[in-house]
Write an enzyme that holds these catalytic residues in place. Structure first.
Site, short mmCIF file in Angstrom:
data_model
loop_
_atom_site.label_atom_id
_atom_site.label_comp_id
_atom_site.label_asym_id
_atom_site.label_seq_id
_atom_site.Cartn_x
_atom_site.Cartn_y
_atom_site.Cartn_z
N LYS A 1 -9.77 6.29 5.08
CA LYS A 1 -11.07 5.86 5.59
C LYS A 1 -12.23 6.39 4.76
CE LYS A 1 -14.33 4.21 7.94
NZ LYS A 1 -15.06 4.20 6.64
N HIS B 1 -9.29 4.04 -0.62
CA HIS B 1 -7.95 3.47 -0.58
C HIS B 1 -7.70 2.56 -1.78
CE1 HIS B 1 -4.19 2.04 0.80
NE2 HIS B 1 -4.58 1.05 1.56
N ILE C 1 -12.42 -0.75 0.05
CA ILE C 1 -11.82 -1.22 -1.21
C ILE C 1 -12.29 -0.26 -2.29
CG2 ILE C 1 -11.97 -3.07 -2.91
CD1 ILE C 1 -12.25 -4.96 -0.35
N CYS D 1 0.82 -1.22 0.00
CA CYS D 1 0.00 0.00 0.00
C CYS D 1 0.85 1.27 0.00
CB CYS D 1 -0.96 -0.01 1.19
SG CYS D 1 -2.03 -1.45 1.18
N SER E 1 -10.66 1.26 6.22
CA SER E 1 -10.73 1.94 4.92
C SER E 1 -11.38 0.99 3.91
CB SER E 1 -9.34 2.36 4.46
OG SER E 1 -8.47 1.26 4.42
#
Lengths: 382, 382
Positions: free
Chosen positions: A327, A331, A207, A82, A205
């Protein structure tokens, strides 16, 4: 000095009508338009993407981008889970330092919602170790271990965590590019179902699909002609053990601590000078740990500090995650690190509209890979 | 000036008893021992790997390497299909140019033989486009299209192609680290079964496991103390369209042509000065096209030139693929680009034993991603 002269972000969200290629196209040509540049003024592209290989059997995206832009320049794909976007930006700055009067495009993109949550959760687990995957530990599980340890050690409750999501959803409600633009109440967050105790759906958070792009240059003439510009004072990457069980402590991310020390030293400024920060809140506990590890809060006081809501928009000299963070803003993993830096660009150039932080002169972006195996800290200034 | 001071290669082959982690460990600590350095003298690591995500759901290998070495330094994973190793080396040189008196470890590794040939062929297809994958085109298929076009255009036969494998297997028989150390006859190559007409099993590089590592530094004191050293005169990366059908020509790899032009210009030497080259022979046709695109042979004469065997060990002023190339030395994809540069290091420092090229002063390594979407050309000198 490396200078950011443009930022473009697609809407983040469930963009079922868009492919990875179409997201890349929109971000590349969007940021070129924003910078008023042609593609032949770009000397290299750095691309952060984590999941296209695992989810779509689609590697070698550097070559796909060459086809999209129709040019034969160096294009580099970087993967650091990430933190792929943040690391792509870091390598772009190193590349620029080696090349005088050059201009690079830094891109991050991810397409995640064409797959089931189970498939994506399993693919995201590729950022953890083989041992952790075999033990059935997903990312909610890994951060839940950290959250349990932290809450017990410092005598906090799930309510303390909830204030992260509360604040970031408020900010997201002011950002029309955010995945979620709905405000939340503390009650609603606490009542949402657990994904891995003590973390709930609304501690996590989402998808997301999305792309983001920056233009960075060391060409003084381009900077002079640009509508807006932000200086890159520091960009530091630090790695640490992939396995949580190998760490000395469960309630700190050592890679963030070291990267922050290096970045502040390089930038030559103090923590208290930072007016706006985008920090990696993949789960609520992550923002609290990040604020402590970055040195904004003392170890263990984060649970109390977050509840005071001092980092809410313009409540103090430091606003955190005005974009809505991971959040609420979403993300799309490879794009996140680029969007964070882009949000600081918007804030420092007074283009953040409804969520504008007042008198922002220094900003910080903090991007994490996996459960802390990679951390990137970037410090920007106007 | 960036200088290579050490090289280590694991055996390439079907190493069923070894994991990706154990291959990485062996290469990292092997090259440190070769350089007589401790891990805390390394400032950053660049890691080329293509397939661990797709085959093992294992991304974020930078963090895994941090755990192996037990240090918190910047570690970068780079993916550019089969050019992952070459691109990792390129970015390492750019990183060094930005940092005075630094030393980096460049690593490539791949674990491929734990999976069936069908699984690996499908995973390798991740380096092609989505359109090509949907059409059922594997890499043998893509290179077979190029081979058919080339043979018909210039009136050659499959026998011309066979001389690539003949030569490279002869070289492999002199390299104890090679996957295959058996000589082949032209008859045996021509009699082997087709994988995609006109390419046969013995026109194709194998699926291999292996790792390779280099130490590169710009610290003059370290260079002085080193047992052996080789200068990096140039390292250039160029990308091109991923789809074969988007190319202007099927019988040239444009990315190689442009990268070679840039690299020779940067190095300030002529083609004829190169004494030894490792070129990307994933399939026999690839070595012929590469020799033309690199400018060693004129367009279309490669089929005749290869049959003359002038690039066999010490037959002329230029030896090509003394390691055995991808064909005989093996092709653990992320490690290949590092091994190519390492072979040139061995040749220029007179450590290539039975396959030593006489009076080698200048060497070239050429690494390709996919069907030519990425090309890396590196020029080295003693």
């Amino acid at each position: 000095m490396n200078t950011i002269i443009a930022f473009y972000q697609t809407k983040f969200g469930e963009l079922w009508e868009k492919s990875l290629t179409s997201l890349i196209k929109e971000a590349v040509f969007g940021v070129l338009k924003e910078a008023n540049l042609e593609i032949d003024q770009i000397d290299a592209i750095f691309f952060g993407n984590m999941m296209a290989g695992v989810l779509e059997n689609n590697l070698h995206t550097a070559s796909k981008i060459a086809e999209i832009i129709g040019r034969n320049i160096p294009i580099f794909r970087v993967e650091a889970a990430c933190a792929s976007g943040g690391v792509a930006f870091h390598l772009a700055t190193r590349y620029l330092n080696d090349n005088c009067r050059k201009t690079v495009l830094v891109l991050g993109a991810e397409k995640m919602t064409d797959y089931s949550p189970e498939e994506v959760t399993s693919a995201l687990a590729a950022a953890s170790s083989g041992e952790e995957q075999e033990a059935g530990l997903t990312f909610p599980g890994l951060y839940a271990l950290m959250a349990n340890f932290y809450l017990q050690k410092y005598h906090y409750t799930e309510e303390n965590l909830a204030y992260v999501s509360y604040k970031n959803h408020y900010h997201g409600s002011l950002n029309e590019k955010a995945h979620f633009q709905n405000k939340l109440t503390i009650e609603k967050i606490l009542q949402s179902p657990y994904v891995a105790y003590p973390l709930k759906v609304l501690d996590s958070s989402p998808i997301s699909d999305g792309a983001a792009a920056l233009i960075v240059t060391n060409d003084k003439n381009l900077v002079k002609k640009s509508k807006a510009s932000v200086l890159v004072l520091a960009s530091e990457v630090v790695t640490d053990t992939i396995n949580l069980f190998q760490r000395k402590s469960l309630d700190e991310i050592l890679s963030t601590k070291i990267a922050a020390e290096l970045a502040f030293k390089k930038a030559g400024i103090e923590r208290k000078q930072i007016n706006v920060a985008e920090v990696h809140d993949c789960f609520s506990i992550a923002e609290i740990l990040a604020m402590e590890d970055l040195g904004f809060w003392k170890k263990g006081e984060g649970g109390r500090k977050i509840k005071e809501l001092s980092t809410l928009l313009n409540q103090s000299s430091l606003t955190v995650n005005p974009s809505g963070g991971l959040k609420a803003a979403g993300h799309p993993v490879g794009a996140t690190g680029i969007k964070q830096i882009g949000e600081i660009f918007l804030q420092l150039t007074k283009k953040a509209e409804k969520r504008q932080v007042k008198n922002a002169k220094y900003g910080l972006a903090h991007n994490v890979g996996g459960s802390g195996g990679t951390a990137v800290v970037t410090i920007l200034a106007v």
